[in-house]
Design an enzyme around this catalytic site. Structure first.
Site, PDB file in Angstrom:
ATOM      1  N   CYS A 162    -117.273  -2.280  52.216  1.00 40.30           N
ATOM      2  CA  CYS A 162    -117.426  -3.740  52.168  1.00 40.30           C
ATOM      3  C   CYS A 162    -118.650  -4.020  51.448  1.00 40.30           C
ATOM      4  CB  CYS A 162    -117.489  -4.408  53.359  1.00 40.30           C
ATOM      5  SG  CYS A 162    -115.994  -3.795  54.553  1.00 40.30           S
TER       6      CYS A 162
ATOM      7  N   GLU B 226    -110.996  17.882  38.763  1.00 40.75           N
ATOM      8  CA  GLU B 226    -111.387  16.486  38.351  1.00 40.75           C
ATOM      9  C   GLU B 226    -110.308  15.765  37.566  1.00 40.75           C
ATOM     10  OE1 GLU B 226    -113.488  14.755  39.712  1.00 40.75           O
ATOM     11  OE2 GLU B 226    -114.080  13.371  37.923  1.00 40.75           O
TER      12      GLU B 226
ATOM     13  N   ASN C  20    -120.528  -4.812  57.456  1.00 43.17           N
ATOM     14  CA  ASN C  20    -119.955  -3.495  56.854  1.00 43.17           C
ATOM     15  C   ASN C  20    -120.091  -2.487  57.963  1.00 43.17           C
ATOM     16  OD1 ASN C  20    -120.007  -4.946  54.263  1.00 43.17           O
ATOM     17  ND2 ASN C  20    -121.493  -3.611  53.404  1.00 43.17           N
ATOM     18  N   GLY C  21    -119.078  -1.683  57.916  1.00 41.09           N
ATOM     19  CA  GLY C  21    -119.042  -0.333  58.876  1.00 41.09           C
ATOM     20  C   GLY C  21    -118.065  -0.581  59.873  1.00 41.09           C
TER      21      GLY C  21
ATOM     22  N   HIS D  10     -98.578  32.280  42.647  1.00 39.93           N
ATOM     23  CA  HIS D  10     -98.390  32.504  44.215  1.00 39.93           C
ATOM     24  C   HIS D  10     -97.877  31.236  44.779  1.00 39.93           C
ATOM     25  CE1 HIS D  10    -100.721  36.077  43.738  1.00 39.93           C
ATOM     26  NE2 HIS D  10    -101.540  35.550  43.070  1.00 39.93           N
TER      27      HIS D  10
ATOM     28  N   GLU E 193    -105.955   8.953  40.654  1.00 42.18           N
ATOM     29  CA  GLU E 193    -106.807   7.900  41.095  1.00 42.18           C
ATOM     30  C   GLU E 193    -106.320   6.418  40.304  1.00 42.18           C
ATOM     31  OE1 GLU E 193    -110.894   9.156  40.484  1.00 42.18           O
ATOM     32  OE2 GLU E 193    -111.335   8.055  42.335  1.00 42.18           O
TER      33      GLU E 193
ATOM     34  N   ARG F 215    -116.877  -2.082  44.714  1.00 41.12           N
ATOM     35  CA  ARG F 215    -117.041  -1.049  46.033  1.00 41.12           C
ATOM     36  C   ARG F 215    -115.721  -1.200  46.486  1.00 41.12           C
ATOM     37  NH1 ARG F 215    -122.206  -1.000  48.200  1.00 41.12           N
ATOM     38  NH2 ARG F 215    -121.384  -0.779  50.376  1.00 41.12           N
TER      39      ARG F 215
ATOM     40  N   LYS G 263    -115.682   2.436  46.083  1.00 41.87           N
ATOM     41  CA  LYS G 263    -116.407   3.164  45.300  1.00 41.87           C
ATOM     42  C   LYS G 263    -117.464   4.177  46.178  1.00 41.87           C
ATOM     43  CE  LYS G 263    -119.146   4.385  41.586  1.00 41.87           C
ATOM     44  NZ  LYS G 263    -118.110   5.147  40.539  1.00 41.87           N
TER      45      LYS G 263
ATOM     46  N   LYS H 267    -108.690  12.006  38.632  1.00 43.73           N
ATOM     47  CA  LYS H 267    -108.894  11.058  37.493  1.00 43.73           C
ATOM     48  C   LYS H 267    -107.602  10.374  37.400  1.00 43.73           C
ATOM     49  CE  LYS H 267    -112.179  10.364  37.944  1.00 43.73           C
ATOM     50  NZ  LYS H 267    -113.392  10.951  38.693  1.00 43.73           N
TER      51      LYS H 267
ATOM     52  N   TRP I  82    -113.033  -4.608  53.057  1.00 45.95           N
ATOM     53  CA  TRP I  82    -112.058  -3.669  53.103  1.00 45.95           C
ATOM     54  C   TRP I  82    -111.548  -3.589  54.333  1.00 45.95           C
ATOM     55  CZ3 TRP I  82    -111.180   1.504  54.161  1.00 45.95           C
ATOM     56  CH2 TRP I  82    -110.463   2.255  53.396  1.00 45.95           C
TER      57      TRP I  82
HETATM   58  C1  AGP Z   1    -114.449   9.744  42.151  1.00 40.88           C
HETATM   59  O1  AGP Z   1    -113.681   9.390  41.037  1.00 40.88           O
HETATM   60  C2  AGP Z   1    -114.294   9.034  43.615  1.00 40.88           C
HETATM   61  N1  AGP Z   1    -114.695   7.639  43.460  1.00 40.88           N
HETATM   62  C3  AGP Z   1    -114.743   9.763  44.600  1.00 40.88           C
HETATM   63  O2  AGP Z   1    -114.034  11.011  44.608  1.00 40.88           O
HETATM   64  C4  AGP Z   1    -116.336  10.029  44.840  1.00 40.88           C
HETATM   65  O3  AGP Z   1    -116.569  11.074  43.899  1.00 40.88           O
HETATM   66  C5  AGP Z   1    -116.519  10.485  46.374  1.00 40.88           C
HETATM   67  O4  AGP Z   1    -116.074   9.398  47.082  1.00 40.88           O
HETATM   68  C6  AGP Z   1    -117.900  10.724  46.613  1.00 40.88           C
HETATM   69  O5  AGP Z   1    -118.771   9.863  46.360  1.00 40.88           O
HETATM   70  P1  AGP Z   1    -120.341  10.023  46.332  1.00 40.88           P
HETATM   71  O6  AGP Z   1    -120.492  10.730  44.904  1.00 40.88           O
HETATM   72  O7  AGP Z   1    -120.618   8.536  46.102  1.00 40.88           O
HETATM   73  O8  AGP Z   1    -120.826  10.716  47.388  1.00 40.88           O
END
Ligand code: AGP
Length: 607
Positions: free
Chosen positions: A2, A482, A100-101, A505, A489, A27, A602, A486, A74
């Site tokens: 949030c 990675e 937040n939280g 395997h 996501e 975020r 984020k 991407k 969120w």
């Molecule tokens: C990556 O595209 C994501 N946004 C996510 O996997 C991110 O890397 C992960 O949440 C870790 O975040 P941080 O590097 O802020 O700890």
């Protein structure tokens, strides 16, 4: 996850709050709200969905006032509805709060608040009512917040506004980030620095358990015992333009295209190629501790975990010390044997990822020193670690990490080289070779960025694809992970990263003409084996896309993304770039919300 914004000062609060929320959109959120105090009391507007929905409502009903709070939520407890959106109010509507939280014991506390009327399904609302209860007896906002906070379990950051106090906001923090922004005759509260950028560069991050009084004239911070406390103020170096798209269609594209600059920034002033040395400013981990470490434990999540895998390869190759990479979400349970002989490396762009912070605390409790690699000065991770390597990626707005990934990888590789030199496992001559190659990376990244024809063609061709598999080995197994992350996501297509040697395997059973397999196969020790694995895909009629070194094509690939030649350990930095672009163009082609993909945030500040 949030976002919180608070303002008190001479300006109209509403535009500051809305602008702050816009800068926190990245975020991740699913509803938004504001509250402003004026001659009519606390006036609020909320809306489910995007900030734009709230703005539409505010056009019809603007809220006057020079003090207020804003929030993007969120959803955790209760859906993304208007009643669940923040702010939440006390029964008499004279206290409003944004949060937040998670308040873990909200159900139990709610049962104790007999006679209070609740308007939402959230955990947050209980805090507003608790503050109301204590304010009735204390008549002091800070004391009331302090007593309420004392009853809450979980992790939270709050900002509270009281109708009785037209020049005061109260902020409280426990395990969720919250900073105060310091201006001239005006002050701010924000869940991260991005919201402050248009107004001030002076930020005061609160410590765990802190409560702060924020008024026009200044801020006062109290620790968890309500004793006045001094907290360091940090000067933010990012410009306000870093939170703008700069003419690009999406933040993600802007951030991908910045990578030759950000990689150059990571190298700047740290590399002495002639001496074969790496130097870090204010590193914080003594050389003796680097020499005596018997194991390196790397903790991270998501993309940062992939950077950790690259770090592991380089640490074991160059420093000849065993390195393990764990998901922070598993390491946090404390069963992993951290000890004094283990150096823990925590990688986190935000420095606020709840799981990584918990893993770091478990490591420190067991006596391990912690080195943080993070992008955010003043973040919780930076403050709790024994030493920090600050990334120089600048603000990253898109939820999907791109430039911060290459910055994490660059920092991790420089650390591995440094470790190798300090431990005497890496000769000066070899270090010189490696570092000269490192200095040549920025133009190579630029070259890859400039050559996106094959990527565009490929994105178009496989847009309606059935499945993506990304395969790699050694340094580029993390690149496979990675690339797949991407893709899933932001395009919402199914994509899996897999060890090329592991395909036979099990996953090979999936391969047929509906499957697109992206093989990361640059020059290096494992190239021949990669080519064999690609043959296995080809024989089963999978579509092959290859990332290869320029001048070394692999004939069976239907599409090829070329990267310039480099030391094998640097190839992940170059090879990931076309994969970022492939995910981007695919997502754009599918009409996805590239910068704010569904269901994601984020910075993941919940467990
Ligand atoms: C990556 O595209 C994501 N946004 C996510 O996997 C991110 O890397 C992960 O949440 C870790 O975040 P941080 O590097 O802020 O700890």
């Amino acid at each position: 996850m949030c976002g919180i914004v608070g303002y008190v000062g001479p300006r109209a609060a509403l535009p500051v709050l809305v602008e702050g929320l816009r800068r926190l959109e990245y975020r991740g959120y699913d509803s938004a709200g504001v509250v402003v105090l004026n001659g009519h009391g606390l006036e609020s507007e909320k809306s489910p969905g995007k900030l734009q929905n709230l703005e539409e409502r505010l056009k019809k009903r603007p809220l006057d006032g020079t003090i207020g709070l804003g929030h993007t939520r969120w959803a955790t407890h209760g859906g993304a509805t208007e009643p669940n959106a923040h702010p939440h109010f006390s029964c008499d509507r004279r206290i409003a709060l944004v949060h937040n939280g998670i308040v873990e014991n909200f159900a139990e506390l709610k049962r104790g608040l007999r006679g209070h009327r609740f308007a939402s399904e959230t955990d947050t609302e209980v805090a507003a009512h608790l503050i109301e209860r204590f304010y009735a007896s204390e008549r002091d906002p800070v004391r009331a917040v302090h007593r309420a906070v004392g009853l809450l379990r979980g992790h939270f950051a709050f900002a509270v506004i009281f109708a009785d106090h037209p020049d005061l906001l109260v902020a409280a923090r426990l395990n969720c980030p919250l900073v105060l922004g310091l201006g001239e005759e005006e002050n701010f509260i924000a869940s991260d620095i991005a919201a402050l950028l248009p107004y001030t560069r002076r930020a005061l991050p609160l410590d765990e358990g802190d409560i702060a009084r924020v008024d026009r004239a200044g801020v006062r911070v109290f620790d968890r015992m309500l004793v006045p406390a001094r907290r360091p103020v940090i000067e933010v170096t990012w410009g306000a333009e870093s939170a703008a798209k700069g003419g690009h269609a999406h933040y993600m594209l802007k951030e991908i295209l910045q990578q030759s600059e950000t990689v150059a920034a990571e190298l700047s002033g740290r590399v002495d190629a002639e001496r074969g040395d790496v130097r870090f400013e204010r590193f914080g981990i003594p050389k003796a501790a680097l020499r005596s470490a018997r194991r390196i434990a790397i903790a991270a999540c998501g993309t940062a975990w992939h950077a950790g895998l690259v770090a592991k390869c380089a640490i074991e190759e160059l420093a000849k010390v065993p390195a393990d990479v764990g998901f922070s979400s598993e390491l946090r349970y404390g069963d992993t044997p951290f000890d004094r002989d283990t150096l823990t490396v925590a990688i986190s762009q935000s420095g606020e990822t709840s799981d990584t912070l918990a893993a770091v605390r478990a490591a420190r409790e067991a006596g391990s020193r912690v080195l943080a690699i993070t992008n955010i000065r003043g973040s919780t991770l930076a403050r709790e670690a024994d030493g920090v390597l600050f990334m120089r990626a600048g603000l990253e707005v898109c939820v999907a990490a791109t430039k911060t990934y290459t910055s994490q990888v660059m920092n991790a590789l420089l650390f591995a080289i440094h470790l190798g030199r300090v431990r005497g496992a890496l000769s000066r001559a070899r270090a010189r070779q490696i570092l000269r190659d490192a200095l040549a990376l920025p133009p190579k990244v630029q070259e890859v960025l400039g050559d996106d024809c094959a990527v565009l063609r490929c994105a178009k061709r496989f847009l309606r694809g059935y499945d993506y598999m990304y395969i790699g080995r050694r340094y580029n197994l993390p690149t496979a992970y990675e690339g797949a992350l991407k893709m899933k996501e932001i395009s919402y297509l199914h994509a899996e990263g897999y060890g090329a040697g592991e395909m036979k395997h099990g996953p090979l059973a999936l391969v047929d003409r509906r499957m697109t397999v992206v093989a990361i196969a640059p020059q290096g020790r494992v190239l021949e084996k990669m080519v064999s694995n690609m043959q296995e895909i080809h024989a089963r009629k999978g579509h092959l896309v290859a990332v290869t070194t320029r001048g070394h094509p692999i004939a069976i690939a239907e599409e090829t993304f070329e990267i310039p030649p480099c030391e094998e350990m640097f190839s992940p930095l170059l090879a990931v770039v076309p994969l970022q672009l492939l995910a981007y163009h695919t997502a754009v082609g599918l009409g996805r919300d590239v910068d704010q993909p569904r269901n994601l945030a984020k910075s993941v500040t919940v467990e």
